[in-house]
Write a protein that holds these residues in place. Structure first.
Motif, mmCIF file in Angstrom:
data_model
loop_
_atom_site.group_PDB
_atom_site.id
_atom_site.type_symbol
_atom_site.label_atom_id
_atom_site.label_comp_id
_atom_site.label_asym_id
_atom_site.label_seq_id
_atom_site.Cartn_x
_atom_site.Cartn_y
_atom_site.Cartn_z
ATOM 1 N N SER A 295 18.598 45.813 119.002
ATOM 2 C CA SER A 295 19.007 46.253 120.340
ATOM 3 C C SER A 295 18.819 45.111 121.326
ATOM 4 O O SER A 295 17.929 44.263 121.166
ATOM 5 C CB SER A 295 18.208 47.478 120.797
ATOM 6 O OG SER A 295 16.829 47.159 120.923
ATOM 7 N N THR A 296 19.654 45.110 122.357
ATOM 8 C CA THR A 296 19.586 44.100 123.409
ATOM 9 C C THR A 296 19.923 44.757 124.736
ATOM 10 O O THR A 296 20.875 45.533 124.826
ATOM 11 C CB THR A 296 20.565 42.942 123.140
ATOM 12 O OG1 THR A 296 20.225 42.294 121.931
ATOM 13 C CG2 THR A 296 20.523 41.921 124.268
ATOM 14 N N TYR A 297 19.111 44.443 125.756
ATOM 15 C CA TYR A 297 19.358 44.932 127.104
ATOM 16 C C TYR A 297 19.290 43.740 128.049
ATOM 17 O O TYR A 297 18.344 42.947 128.011
ATOM 18 C CB TYR A 297 18.316 45.982 127.504
ATOM 19 C CG TYR A 297 18.500 46.517 128.909
ATOM 20 C CD1 TYR A 297 19.345 47.600 129.148
ATOM 21 C CD2 TYR A 297 17.858 45.924 130.000
ATOM 22 C CE1 TYR A 297 19.532 48.092 130.432
ATOM 23 C CE2 TYR A 297 18.028 46.410 131.287
ATOM 24 C CZ TYR A 297 18.881 47.487 131.491
ATOM 25 O OH TYR A 297 19.064 47.958 132.768
ATOM 26 N N LEU A 298 20.300 43.627 128.892
ATOM 27 C CA LEU A 298 20.383 42.456 129.769
ATOM 28 C C LEU A 298 20.827 42.896 131.154
ATOM 29 O O LEU A 298 21.809 43.622 131.299
ATOM 30 C CB LEU A 298 21.393 41.450 129.195
ATOM 31 C CG LEU A 298 21.773 40.249 130.063
ATOM 32 C CD1 LEU A 298 20.571 39.332 130.243
ATOM 33 C CD2 LEU A 298 22.936 39.488 129.443
ATOM 34 N N ASN A 299 20.073 42.457 132.189
ATOM 35 C CA ASN A 299 20.516 42.636 133.572
ATOM 36 C C ASN A 299 20.208 41.364 134.350
ATOM 37 O O ASN A 299 19.803 40.347 133.769
ATOM 38 C CB ASN A 299 19.869 43.873 134.217
ATOM 39 C CG ASN A 299 18.350 43.789 134.266
ATOM 40 O OD1 ASN A 299 17.761 42.704 134.232
ATOM 41 N ND2 ASN A 299 17.703 44.952 134.347
ATOM 42 N N SER A 300 20.397 41.398 135.649
ATOM 43 C CA SER A 300 20.240 40.181 136.444
ATOM 44 C C SER A 300 18.798 39.720 136.546
ATOM 45 O O SER A 300 18.534 38.560 136.883
ATOM 46 C CB SER A 300 20.807 40.414 137.852
ATOM 47 O OG SER A 300 20.117 41.490 138.489
ATOM 48 N N LYS A 301 17.840 40.594 136.239
ATOM 49 C CA LYS A 301 16.435 40.253 136.401
ATOM 50 C C LYS A 301 15.705 40.013 135.092
ATOM 51 O O LYS A 301 14.698 39.309 135.067
ATOM 52 C CB LYS A 301 15.725 41.358 137.184
ATOM 53 C CG LYS A 301 16.239 41.546 138.602
ATOM 54 C CD LYS A 301 15.462 42.639 139.328
ATOM 55 C CE LYS A 301 15.979 42.811 140.751
ATOM 56 N NZ LYS A 301 15.226 43.876 141.487
ATOM 57 N N SER A 302 16.157 40.604 133.989
ATOM 58 C CA SER A 302 15.380 40.503 132.752
ATOM 59 C C SER A 302 16.269 40.679 131.528
ATOM 60 O O SER A 302 17.411 41.125 131.620
ATOM 61 C CB SER A 302 14.268 41.561 132.731
ATOM 62 O OG SER A 302 14.836 42.861 132.707
ATOM 63 N N THR A 303 15.656 40.339 130.400
ATOM 64 C CA THR A 303 16.306 40.502 129.101
ATOM 65 C C THR A 303 15.266 40.967 128.100
ATOM 66 O O THR A 303 14.138 40.447 128.092
ATOM 67 C CB THR A 303 16.915 39.179 128.608
ATOM 68 O OG1 THR A 303 17.848 38.709 129.565
ATOM 69 C CG2 THR A 303 17.612 39.360 127.274
ATOM 70 N N ARG A 304 15.633 41.925 127.280
ATOM 71 C CA ARG A 304 14.729 42.327 126.212
ATOM 72 C C ARG A 304 15.536 42.621 124.954
ATOM 73 O O ARG A 304 16.653 43.140 125.020
ATOM 74 C CB ARG A 304 13.887 43.542 126.600
ATOM 75 C CG ARG A 304 14.660 44.824 126.838
ATOM 76 C CD ARG A 304 13.694 45.976 127.109
ATOM 77 N NE ARG A 304 14.379 47.243 127.249
ATOM 78 C CZ ARG A 304 14.749 47.749 128.408
ATOM 79 N NH1 ARG A 304 14.520 47.082 129.527
ATOM 80 N NH2 ARG A 304 15.384 48.916 128.459
ATOM 81 N N SER A 305 14.958 42.249 123.818
ATOM 82 C CA SER A 305 15.635 42.420 122.527
ATOM 83 C C SER A 305 14.648 42.909 121.488
ATOM 84 O O SER A 305 13.442 42.640 121.576
ATOM 85 C CB SER A 305 16.268 41.104 122.061
ATOM 86 O OG SER A 305 17.246 40.661 122.967
ATOM 87 N N LEU A 306 15.186 43.610 120.487
ATOM 88 C CA LEU A 306 14.361 44.107 119.389
ATOM 89 C C LEU A 306 15.156 43.972 118.096
ATOM 90 O O LEU A 306 16.321 44.348 118.038
ATOM 91 C CB LEU A 306 13.986 45.579 119.606
ATOM 92 C CG LEU A 306 13.346 46.311 118.405
ATOM 93 C CD1 LEU A 306 11.977 45.739 118.108
ATOM 94 C CD2 LEU A 306 13.279 47.807 118.655
ATOM 95 N N VAL A 307 14.511 43.419 117.075
ATOM 96 C CA VAL A 307 15.118 43.318 115.754
ATOM 97 C C VAL A 307 14.104 43.793 114.731
ATOM 98 O O VAL A 307 12.946 43.363 114.748
ATOM 99 C CB VAL A 307 15.542 41.868 115.433
ATOM 100 C CG1 VAL A 307 16.098 41.795 114.012
ATOM 101 C CG2 VAL A 307 16.571 41.375 116.431
#
Length: 320
Positions: A295-307
């Motif tokens: 999963s990946t979530y991206l916005n103007s302030k942060s990024t987070r990913s999980l594998v």
């Protein structure tokens, strides 16, 4: 025997073709005797063939069933004219290219209805096919083809329909289906377009069943832009393989899912896959499983990913 006809009047255009015939294959029952022969320029000889029946020995008896064969073929096509007309303005000009009068209108007939019918009949198999394109409140295309036979492996039915709706936007819907002794399948899809949004969905399923393999497949895809652009997909597969001649078996399943969302403020995607298998080769059993997530979530302030990936496998007496 053959006949042909065609006609054109103010309501329709039609054409017809018909062919039928008969054949007597009794001569195939006459036993053949071929003497021993020496091939030219060699010392090789071919063995004698005595009382050989083409009807009995070549499989024609099992396939055709009777030496009295007949067939009948018929084709019909029709175009039913539409009384409605489209008006196209055409201006008149003078060799300086300036319009000198108000435009006149050319009237072009609207598309009518087209139908087609085909049939073929024999002592072995019967084939039928029908198709049509209809211009009414909606534009609809439809076809169906099928067969019937003394051998059930030759029997099938394939049918499809597609329609275009022009009310409150555009909507295109399509459906297909196939059925046979060894296979079944269905497909449905819809695409809708309006001034404010777009929506689409696709579903496909298939089933295969032959002596050594049974398999089921299903796929779904959905997307829309109503509240936010979203796409979701899922694929599922199950199978069962069993071949005594190869001394091997295998059963298992695979499942995959994907979700994607997007706006001007963020982007998100999630994916997962699971699979398992169990079987044997030469009396030695084996098994395995696998599972993955991303999963990946991206916005103007942060990024987070999980594998995440996890798997296991086993072969008796060799691997664990």
């Amino acid at each position: 025997h053959q006949n042909f006809s065609a006609g054109n009047n103010e309501n329709s255009i039609e054409a017809h073709v018909g062919i039928n015939g008969e054949a007597n294959l009794d001569f195939l029952n006459i036993p053949l005797t071929i003497p021993e022969m020496t091939l030219p320029y060699t010392v090789l000889t071919t063995p004698q063939v005595k009382d050989f029946s083409l009807w009995e020995k070549t499989g024609l008896k099992e396939f055709l069933k009777t030496t009295k064969q007949s067939f009948d073929l018929s084709v019909n096509a029709q175009y039913k004219k539409n009384k409605d007309k489209h008006s196209i303005p055409i201006p008149f000009y003078v060799k300086d290219f300036q319009a000198v009068s108000t435009p006149n209108n050319i009237l072009i007939p609207a598309m009518g209805n087209i139908t087609y019918d085909f049939s073929f009949k024999s002592s072995v198999i019967t084939l039928n096919a029908n198709a049509g394109l209809y211009n009414q409140s909606d534009i609809v295309a439809h076809f169906v083809t099928s067969s019937s036979s003394i051998t059930d492996t030759l029997e099938y039915k394939l049918e499809g329909t597609s329609s275009l709706t022009r009310k409150r936007g555009l909507k295109l819907a399509t459906a297909l289906s196939l059925s046979n002794k060894f296979m079944e399948g269905n497909h449905d899809s819809t695409i809708s377009l309006t001034k404010k949004s777009m929506e689409a969905s696709v579903t496909t399923s298939a089933k295969v069943q032959i002596p050594i393999l049974k398999m089921n497949f299903k796929q779904e895809l959905n997307g829309n832009t109503k509240s936010k652009p979203t796409i979701s997909s899922s694929i599922g597969l199950t199978y069962d393989f069993n071949s005594p001649k190869l001394y091997s078996t295998a059963t298992g399943a695979v499942d995959h899912k994907l979700i994607l969302e997007s706006l001007t403020s963020y982007f998100s995607v999630e994916s997962s896959t699971k699979g398992d298998i169990k079987g044997s080769v030469l009396s030695r059993e084996y098994s395995g499983t696998i599972a993955s997530e991303a999963s990946t979530y991206l916005n103007s302030k942060s990024t987070r990913s999980l594998v995440k990936l996890q798997g296991a496998s086993k072969v008796d007496g060799i691997w664990n």
